[in-house]
Design a protein around this motif. Structure first.
Motif, PDB file in Angstrom:
ATOM      1  N   PRO A   4       0.830  -1.196   0.000  1.00 55.46           N
ATOM      2  CA  PRO A   4       0.000   0.000   0.000  1.00 55.46           C
ATOM      3  C   PRO A   4       0.869   1.252   0.000  1.00 55.46           C
ATOM      4  CG  PRO A   4      -0.659  -1.537   1.732  1.00 55.46           C
ATOM      5  CD  PRO A   4       0.652  -1.998   1.220  1.00 55.46           C
ATOM      6  N   VAL A   5       0.333   2.347  -0.517  1.00 55.02           N
ATOM      7  CA  VAL A   5       1.041   3.622  -0.548  1.00 55.02           C
ATOM      8  C   VAL A   5       0.168   4.679   0.115  1.00 55.02           C
ATOM      9  CG1 VAL A   5       2.105   5.385  -1.986  1.00 55.02           C
ATOM     10  CG2 VAL A   5       2.261   2.978  -2.658  1.00 55.02           C
ATOM     11  N   GLU A   6       0.662   5.203   1.245  1.00 57.70           N
ATOM     12  CA  GLU A   6      -0.077   6.205   1.994  1.00 57.70           C
ATOM     13  C   GLU A   6       0.303   7.615   1.557  1.00 57.70           C
ATOM     14  OE1 GLU A   6       1.216   3.042   5.160  1.00 57.70           O
ATOM     15  OE2 GLU A   6       2.134   4.144   3.501  1.00 57.70           O
ATOM     16  N   SER A   7      -0.608   8.552   1.793  1.00 53.35           N
ATOM     17  CA  SER A   7      -0.339   9.967   1.569  1.00 53.35           C
ATOM     18  C   SER A   7      -1.291  10.781   2.443  1.00 53.35           C
ATOM     19  CB  SER A   7      -0.516  10.350   0.097  1.00 53.35           C
ATOM     20  OG  SER A   7      -1.855  10.128  -0.314  1.00 53.35           O
ATOM     21  N   LEU A  18      -7.278  16.187   9.218  1.00 49.46           N
ATOM     22  CA  LEU A  18      -6.478  15.691   8.100  1.00 49.46           C
ATOM     23  C   LEU A  18      -7.197  14.483   7.516  1.00 49.46           C
ATOM     24  CD1 LEU A  18      -2.741  15.615   9.295  1.00 49.46           C
ATOM     25  CD2 LEU A  18      -3.681  17.033   7.461  1.00 49.46           C
ATOM     26  N   ARG A  19      -6.977  14.244   6.250  1.00 52.45           N
ATOM     27  CA  ARG A  19      -7.475  13.024   5.618  1.00 52.45           C
ATOM     28  C   ARG A  19      -6.309  12.289   4.992  1.00 52.45           C
ATOM     29  NH1 ARG A  19     -11.773  11.786   0.715  1.00 52.45           N
ATOM     30  NH2 ARG A  19     -10.026  12.577  -0.569  1.00 52.45           N
ATOM     31  N   LEU A  20      -6.104  11.075   5.433  1.00 48.13           N
ATOM     32  CA  LEU A  20      -5.077  10.211   4.869  1.00 48.13           C
ATOM     33  C   LEU A  20      -5.692   9.335   3.785  1.00 48.13           C
ATOM     34  CD1 LEU A  20      -3.296   8.996   8.133  1.00 48.13           C
ATOM     35  CD2 LEU A  20      -2.947  11.110   6.835  1.00 48.13           C
ATOM     36  N   SER A  21      -4.870   9.036   2.800  1.00 52.16           N
ATOM     37  CA  SER A  21      -5.290   8.146   1.715  1.00 52.16           C
ATOM     38  C   SER A  21      -4.298   7.001   1.590  1.00 52.16           C
ATOM     39  CB  SER A  21      -5.343   8.898   0.384  1.00 52.16           C
ATOM     40  OG  SER A  21      -6.252   9.974   0.420  1.00 52.16           O
ATOM     41  N   CYS A  22      -4.789   5.880   1.120  1.00 51.82           N
ATOM     42  CA  CYS A  22      -3.933   4.706   0.915  1.00 51.82           C
ATOM     43  C   CYS A  22      -4.414   3.995  -0.349  1.00 51.82           C
ATOM     44  CB  CYS A  22      -4.015   3.777   2.111  1.00 51.82           C
ATOM     45  SG  CYS A  22      -3.213   2.170   1.872  1.00 51.82           S
ATOM     46  N   VAL A  23      -3.515   3.895  -1.313  1.00 49.34           N
ATOM     47  CA  VAL A  23      -3.835   3.244  -2.580  1.00 49.34           C
ATOM     48  C   VAL A  23      -3.180   1.876  -2.621  1.00 49.34           C
ATOM     49  CG1 VAL A  23      -3.665   3.385  -5.082  1.00 49.34           C
ATOM     50  CG2 VAL A  23      -4.010   5.461  -3.737  1.00 49.34           C
ATOM     51  N   VAL A  24      -3.945   0.902  -3.056  1.00 46.69           N
ATOM     52  CA  VAL A  24      -3.455  -0.477  -3.167  1.00 46.69           C
ATOM     53  C   VAL A  24      -3.603  -0.928  -4.612  1.00 46.69           C
ATOM     54  CG1 VAL A  24      -3.709  -2.862  -2.373  1.00 46.69           C
ATOM     55  CG2 VAL A  24      -4.171  -0.949  -0.803  1.00 46.69           C
ATOM     56  N   SER A  25      -2.531  -1.336  -5.225  1.00 44.24           N
ATOM     57  CA  SER A  25      -2.596  -1.793  -6.615  1.00 44.24           C
ATOM     58  C   SER A  25      -3.182  -3.189  -6.685  1.00 44.24           C
ATOM     59  CB  SER A  25      -1.202  -1.766  -7.250  1.00 44.24           C
ATOM     60  OG  SER A  25      -0.329  -2.614  -6.533  1.00 44.24           O
ATOM     61  N   THR A  77      -8.777   2.585  -3.027  1.00 38.86           N
ATOM     62  CA  THR A  77      -8.286   3.519  -2.021  1.00 38.86           C
ATOM     63  C   THR A  77      -9.087   3.398  -0.725  1.00 38.86           C
ATOM     64  OG1 THR A  77      -7.580   5.069  -3.735  1.00 38.86           O
ATOM     65  CG2 THR A  77      -7.825   5.944  -1.509  1.00 38.86           C
ATOM     66  N   VAL A  78      -8.362   3.457   0.380  1.00 41.71           N
ATOM     67  CA  VAL A  78      -8.976   3.553   1.693  1.00 41.71           C
ATOM     68  C   VAL A  78      -8.549   4.878   2.310  1.00 41.71           C
ATOM     69  CG1 VAL A  78      -7.099   2.300   2.834  1.00 41.71           C
ATOM     70  CG2 VAL A  78      -9.370   2.367   3.892  1.00 41.71           C
ATOM     71  N   GLY A 104      -0.924  -9.829   5.532  1.00 45.49           N
ATOM     72  CA  GLY A 104      -1.162  -8.594   4.807  1.00 45.49           C
ATOM     73  C   GLY A 104       0.117  -7.821   4.592  1.00 45.49           C
ATOM     74  N   SER A 105      -0.021  -6.720   3.875  1.00 38.42           N
ATOM     75  CA  SER A 105       1.131  -5.883   3.539  1.00 38.42           C
ATOM     76  C   SER A 105       0.989  -4.512   4.181  1.00 38.42           C
ATOM     77  CB  SER A 105       1.226  -5.722   2.016  1.00 38.42           C
ATOM     78  OG  SER A 105       1.398  -6.968   1.387  1.00 38.42           O
ATOM     79  N   TRP A 106       2.120  -3.972   4.567  1.00 38.17           N
ATOM     80  CA  TRP A 106       2.170  -2.659   5.210  1.00 38.17           C
ATOM     81  C   TRP A 106       2.704  -1.623   4.234  1.00 38.17           C
ATOM     82  CZ3 TRP A 106       0.672  -1.874  10.304  1.00 38.17           C
ATOM     83  CH2 TRP A 106       0.474  -3.013  11.078  1.00 38.17           C
ATOM     84  N   GLY A 107       2.174  -0.408   4.368  1.00 32.94           N
ATOM     85  CA  GLY A 107       2.737   0.703   3.646  1.00 32.94           C
ATOM     86  C   GLY A 107       3.955   1.241   4.380  1.00 32.94           C
ATOM     87  N   GLN A 108       4.570   2.257   3.786  1.00 33.32           N
ATOM     88  CA  GLN A 108       5.766   2.859   4.379  1.00 33.32           C
ATOM     89  C   GLN A 108       5.426   3.823   5.505  1.00 33.32           C
ATOM     90  OE1 GLN A 108       8.899   2.159   3.750  1.00 33.32           O
ATOM     91  NE2 GLN A 108       8.565   0.758   2.034  1.00 33.32           N
TER      92      GLN A 108
END
Length: 116
Positions: A4-7, A18-25, A77-78, A104-108
């Motif tokens: 996952p990639v967070e932003s 704040l709103r965080l986003s996480c995209v998973v391919s 996206t979550v 599962g997989s973790w983002g950075q």
């Protein structure tokens, strides 16, 4: 393994949002649970929100009523909407596939800093 990639992290004053986003391919996103965790300075990583494939959500008491997790399956996206932020919410926030389970997989991670 999909990562996952967070932003969306940043610096905000207490009481702010704040709103965080996480995209998973990949094309399996709609079928998996997702979760947000955080790790504050000198603290262990803790679960802050989780969402099932069907959209059911769960939060610990520390963020209940302030944080909201949601998902957009069309965008893979979550999100984590964080309101009424407190200095104690300062942490690195991580997105994880598979919800709160052991796999599962973790983002950075993305840093959230709340100033008083």
């Amino acid at each position: 393994q999909v990562q996952p990639v967070e932003s969306g992290g940043g610096l905000v004053q207490a009481g702010g949002s704040l709103r965080l986003s996480c995209v998973v391919s990949g094309n399996f996103f709609s079928a998996i649970a997702m979760a947000w965790y955080r790790q504050g300075p000198g603290k262990e990583r803790e679960l802050v929100a989780r969402i099932t494939p069907g959209g059911d959500t769960n939060y610990p008491d520390s963020v209940k009523g302030r944080f909201a997790i949601s998902r957009d399956n069309a965008k893979n996206t979550v999100y984590l909407q964080m309101n009424s932020l407190k200095p104690e919410d300062t942490a690195v926030y991580y997105c994880k596939t598979g919800g709160a389970g052991p796999s599962g997989s973790w983002g950075q991670g993305t840093q959230v800093t709340v100033s008083s």
